[in-house]
Design a protein around this motif. Structure first.
Motif, short mmCIF file in Angstrom:
data_model
loop_
_atom_site.label_atom_id
_atom_site.label_comp_id
_atom_site.label_asym_id
_atom_site.label_seq_id
_atom_site.Cartn_x
_atom_site.Cartn_y
_atom_site.Cartn_z
N ASN A 172 0.82 -1.20 0.00
CA ASN A 172 0.00 0.00 0.00
C ASN A 172 0.86 1.25 0.00
OD1 ASN A 172 -1.71 2.22 1.11
ND2 ASN A 172 -3.25 0.61 1.28
N ASP A 173 1.96 1.23 0.78
CA ASP A 173 2.82 2.41 0.89
C ASP A 173 3.48 2.73 -0.45
OD1 ASP A 173 3.45 4.29 2.88
OD2 ASP A 173 5.49 3.55 2.99
N VAL A 174 3.99 1.70 -1.12
CA VAL A 174 4.62 1.93 -2.43
C VAL A 174 3.59 2.46 -3.42
CG1 VAL A 174 5.78 0.80 -4.35
CG2 VAL A 174 6.39 0.19 -2.00
N ALA A 175 2.39 1.86 -3.44
CA ALA A 175 1.35 2.33 -4.35
C ALA A 175 0.92 3.76 -4.02
CB ALA A 175 0.13 1.39 -4.27
N ALA A 176 0.87 4.09 -2.72
CA ALA A 176 0.48 5.44 -2.32
C ALA A 176 1.48 6.49 -2.82
CB ALA A 176 0.35 5.52 -0.80
N TRP A 177 2.77 6.16 -2.77
CA TRP A 177 3.76 7.12 -3.25
C TRP A 177 3.68 7.28 -4.77
CZ3 TRP A 177 6.30 10.63 -0.64
CH2 TRP A 177 6.43 10.47 0.74
N ILE A 178 3.36 6.22 -5.47
CA ILE A 178 3.18 6.34 -6.92
C ILE A 178 1.98 7.23 -7.22
CG2 ILE A 178 2.65 5.06 -9.03
CD1 ILE A 178 4.17 2.69 -7.84
N LEU A 179 0.87 7.00 -6.51
CA LEU A 179 -0.31 7.83 -6.70
C LEU A 179 -0.05 9.27 -6.29
CD1 LEU A 179 -3.08 5.40 -5.38
CD2 LEU A 179 -2.65 6.05 -7.75
N LEU A 180 0.74 9.46 -5.21
CA LEU A 180 1.05 10.83 -4.79
C LEU A 180 1.89 11.55 -5.83
CD1 LEU A 180 1.02 13.04 -2.67
CD2 LEU A 180 3.00 11.96 -1.58
N ALA A 181 2.85 10.85 -6.43
CA ALA A 181 3.64 11.46 -7.50
C ALA A 181 2.74 11.86 -8.67
CB ALA A 181 4.72 10.48 -7.97
N LEU A 182 1.74 11.01 -8.97
CA LEU A 182 0.77 11.35 -10.02
C LEU A 182 -0.03 12.58 -9.63
CD1 LEU A 182 -0.81 10.68 -12.62
CD2 LEU A 182 -2.24 9.15 -11.25
N ALA A 183 -0.49 12.64 -8.38
CA ALA A 183 -1.28 13.78 -7.93
C ALA A 183 -0.48 15.07 -7.99
CB ALA A 183 -1.80 13.53 -6.51
N ILE A 184 0.80 15.01 -7.58
CA ILE A 184 1.64 16.21 -7.61
C ILE A 184 1.87 16.67 -9.04
CG2 ILE A 184 3.94 17.09 -7.07
CD1 ILE A 184 3.97 15.24 -4.66
N ALA A 185 2.11 15.71 -9.93
CA ALA A 185 2.33 16.07 -11.33
C ALA A 185 1.09 16.73 -11.92
CB ALA A 185 2.71 14.83 -12.13
N LEU A 186 -0.10 16.21 -11.59
CA LEU A 186 -1.34 16.77 -12.14
C LEU A 186 -1.67 18.12 -11.53
CD1 LEU A 186 -3.61 13.59 -12.25
CD2 LEU A 186 -2.45 14.73 -14.17
N SER A 187 -1.14 18.41 -10.31
CA SER A 187 -1.50 19.67 -9.65
C SER A 187 -0.65 20.84 -10.11
CB SER A 187 -1.34 19.51 -8.13
OG SER A 187 0.01 19.26 -7.79
N GLY A 188 0.25 20.61 -11.04
CA GLY A 188 1.06 21.72 -11.55
C GLY A 188 0.20 22.72 -12.31
N SER A 189 0.73 23.94 -12.41
CA SER A 189 -0.04 25.01 -13.05
C SER A 189 0.15 25.06 -14.56
CB SER A 189 0.38 26.37 -12.44
OG SER A 189 1.77 26.57 -12.59
N GLY A 190 1.03 24.18 -15.09
CA GLY A 190 1.29 24.22 -16.52
C GLY A 190 0.31 23.40 -17.33
N SER A 191 0.70 23.11 -18.56
CA SER A 191 -0.15 22.37 -19.47
C SER A 191 -0.04 20.87 -19.15
CB SER A 191 0.31 22.62 -20.91
OG SER A 191 1.61 22.10 -21.11
N PRO A 192 -0.92 20.05 -19.73
CA PRO A 192 -0.82 18.60 -19.52
C PRO A 192 0.52 18.03 -19.95
CG PRO A 192 -2.95 19.18 -20.45
CD PRO A 192 -2.13 20.42 -20.47
N PHE A 193 1.18 18.66 -20.95
CA PHE A 193 2.49 18.17 -21.37
C PHE A 193 3.53 18.35 -20.26
CE2 PHE A 193 0.38 19.09 -25.42
CZ PHE A 193 0.58 17.88 -26.07
N VAL A 194 3.38 19.42 -19.45
CA VAL A 194 4.29 19.62 -18.32
C VAL A 194 4.11 18.50 -17.30
CG1 VAL A 194 4.86 21.15 -16.40
CG2 VAL A 194 4.36 22.11 -18.65
N SER A 195 2.86 18.14 -17.00
CA SER A 195 2.60 17.04 -16.07
C SER A 195 3.18 15.74 -16.60
CB SER A 195 1.09 16.89 -15.85
OG SER A 195 0.54 18.07 -15.30
N LEU A 196 3.08 15.52 -17.92
CA LEU A 196 3.64 14.32 -18.52
C LEU A 196 5.16 14.29 -18.37
CD1 LEU A 196 3.25 11.73 -20.18
CD2 LEU A 196 3.40 13.14 -22.26
#
Length: 553
Positions: free
Chosen positions: A201-225
């Motif tokens: 669960n902990d490893v999966a949570a950090w992967i999901l958290l990295a996804l959440a942080i990437a999506l929360s950026g103020s740039g375009s979807p390409f920046v999150s990618l």
């Protein structure tokens, strides 16, 4: 004049003061103020932990409550106190110290996780982990819709959905390990399954958290990618470039010899450098420290020495600062009216139903008894530090407003607080003890051996034990059988948790050969007594106990 006064109030602080005899207030300088803040935080959290001890609560509960008390919800409402002890111009220094402590604590959490143990996780524990993540994540997305239409308007929908799902699906691995140690369940079958599922669960949570942080950026979807791809590249580079270096240092640190100071310093510098890289990528500095902790080789004394060098200073002094930093952002008074309190009940109920319900269903499918399944669900519902990390990142990225942040912090506190009482009420691991066969020292058969168990704390107890054995062995050939035992407490320390992981790798006791100490040490688990036995070979004595079995003489 008002803007000038505000600018003067927030001017940079001096590092140190010239002293009261020079007419300066030490609390107006950064270093003495930070010292006062650390002392207040440590004293308050330790006092709260002392009062919560009868309730068998982990120390993280006291630290969360202490942080909230020092914030605007309680003591922080006093403007004189908050402006003197926690002025706004000091918060940057406080947050920096707190995040450095958190950085190294996440490195310790990574050290506690063994990837080989996760790979060996059985299908049952894996199914429990997946169900314990999936159902609360889905329910968290549904709850986020309600919150976004009520108290959290005007935030980006995608990142908020992911943050809510992560917040409700997380199991705090370090907090769970310490609750299991407190309840003496860490070395049981239930504790082993809970730790295995929580590790996944902990490893999966950090992967999901990295996804959440990437999506929360103020740039375009390409920046999150690009952020996600760069994060994946960092993880792969760590395994291919940093891990060989760490493995080389671990191989050059054999048992029985001290680990070189250069290796310790190099590893800690790598942790900081990894944190800088992931922060530059745009994920978070904590992610890099966690990855380095995971890839450190767990064989030999290297990882154990790192734990011993770092854990006391970080866990005792710097980590509580992070809870205060979170508490200063948490204002419970923003939860007003029946609607807000109803949302708090909704979030708590959703988290409990999703986590406990998903875990229980998966446990029953893999044929875990109902009582153990419910207990496992309650344990997996543990929140804590990782939850606060997610919430603080969400607040800093403006995904969570003050009221939503306060609701989720209280949810984490409530869910963790009820874990220990519910487990104690549901799960009774006591077993019927076998009857004693021999109730007297005298034996019907004079040729029978006399079995004796001696417990000692240090080598100073050995002469007394030898005298007792010499006077008890008699003159017959069979003599006595001696069991020497030294109990080691399974405390909340990371080193104690790491000792359990080492003993579990192959189900056999592990050796810690030291030539500069009292001798060889063998840690051995006794499943009936639920503790560890440390059997020592004591130098320069007539007693030689060097095997798991008894030494006859």
């Amino acid at each position: 004049m008002a803007p000038e006064a505000a600018a003067a109030a927030l001017k940079p602080m001096k590092a140190t003061s010239d002293g009261v005899f020079q007419g300066e207030d030490p609390l107006e300088a950064a270093l003495p103020l930070a010292i006062v803040q650390i002392c207040i935080v440590v004293v308050l959290t330790r006092v709260l932990a002392f009062f919560l001890r009868p309730l068998r609560q982990p120390r993280v509960i006291a630290e969360i409550i202490g942080g909230i008390m020092l914030g605007p919800s309680a003591i922080g409402r006093n403007s004189a106190f908050i402006n003197t002890v926690f002025p706004k111009q000091s918060l940057t220094v406080l947050d920096t110290l707190a995040n450095i402590g958190l950085l190294f604590f996440l490195f310790l959490v990574g050290l506690e996780l063994d990837l080989r143990a996760i790979r060996r996780t059985g299908a049952g524990a894996l199914a429990i982990a997946v169900a314990g993540i999936s159902l609360p994540f889905v329910l968290g997305i549904g709850t986020s819709v309600v919150l976004q239409n009520t108290v959290n308007r005007g935030v980006p929908t995608g990142p908020f959905l992911v943050f809510m799902g992560v917040a409700l699906s997380i199991t705090a691995f370090p907090v769970l390990a310490r609750i299991l140690a407190e309840l003496k369940l860490l070395t049981t079958d239930l504790g082993r399954m809970a730790m295995s599922a929580a590790a996944v669960n902990d490893v999966a949570a950090w992967i999901l958290l990295a996804l959440a942080i990437a999506l929360s950026g103020s740039g375009s979807p390409f920046v999150s990618l690009w952020v996600l791809l760069s994060g994946v590249g960092f993880v792969l580079s760590s395994f291919f470039f940093i891990r060989p270096l760490l493995s080389w240092m671990a191989r050059r640190s054999p048992e029985g010899e001290p680990v070189k100071e250069l290796y310790i310093c190099t590893t800690l510098t790598i942790v900081l450098a990894a944190g800088f890289i992931t922060d530059t990528i745009g994920i978070h500095a904590l992610f890099g420290a966690f990855i380095v902790g995971i890839i450190v080789p767990k064989e030999g004394p290297f990882a154990g020495v790192l734990l011993e060098k770092v854990e006391d200073l970080i866990s005792g002094l710097f980590l509580p600062l992070y809870f205060v930093s979170s508490g200063l952002k948490t204002n419970v008074l923003t939860i007003k009216g029946g609607d807000s309190w109803g949302l708090l009940v909704l979030v708590v109920a959703t988290a409990c139903i999703g986590k406990i319900g998903g875990t229980v269903l998966a446990s029953l499918i893999v044929r875990v008894p109902l009582r153990e399944a419910v207990t496992l669900g309650v344990l997996m519902n543990t929140k804590g530090l990782v939850e606060l990390i997610v919430l603080n990142i969400g607040k800093d990225r403006h995904v969570l407003n003050d009221e939503t942040f306060a609701i989720l912090v209280l949810m984490a506190l409530i869910n963790t607080f009820i874990t220990t009482p519910l487990v104690m009420a549901i799960y009774k691991p006591a077993r019927r003890a076998p009857p004693y066969k021999n109730r007297a020292v005298q034996r019907p058969n004079p040729d029978d051996e006399l079995r004796m168990m001696v417990c000692f704390h240090s080598t100073r107890n050995i002469p007394t034990m030898i005298n007792l054995m010499e006077s008890s062995r008699g003159t017959r050939r069979r003599g006595i059988t001696v069991y020497a035992m030294h109990l080691v407490e399974l405390s909340e320390r990371s080193s104690a948790i790491n000792m359990v992981h080492k003993a579990r790798r192959n189900g056999m006791p592990f050796w810690n050969r030291r030539r500069n100490g009292d001798g060889d040490q063998l840690v051995q688990y006794d499943p009936t007594a639920e503790h560890y036995e440390l059997v020592e070979e004591v130098a320069d004595t007539a007693v030689d106990i060097d095997t798991p079995g008894p030494r006859r003489g």
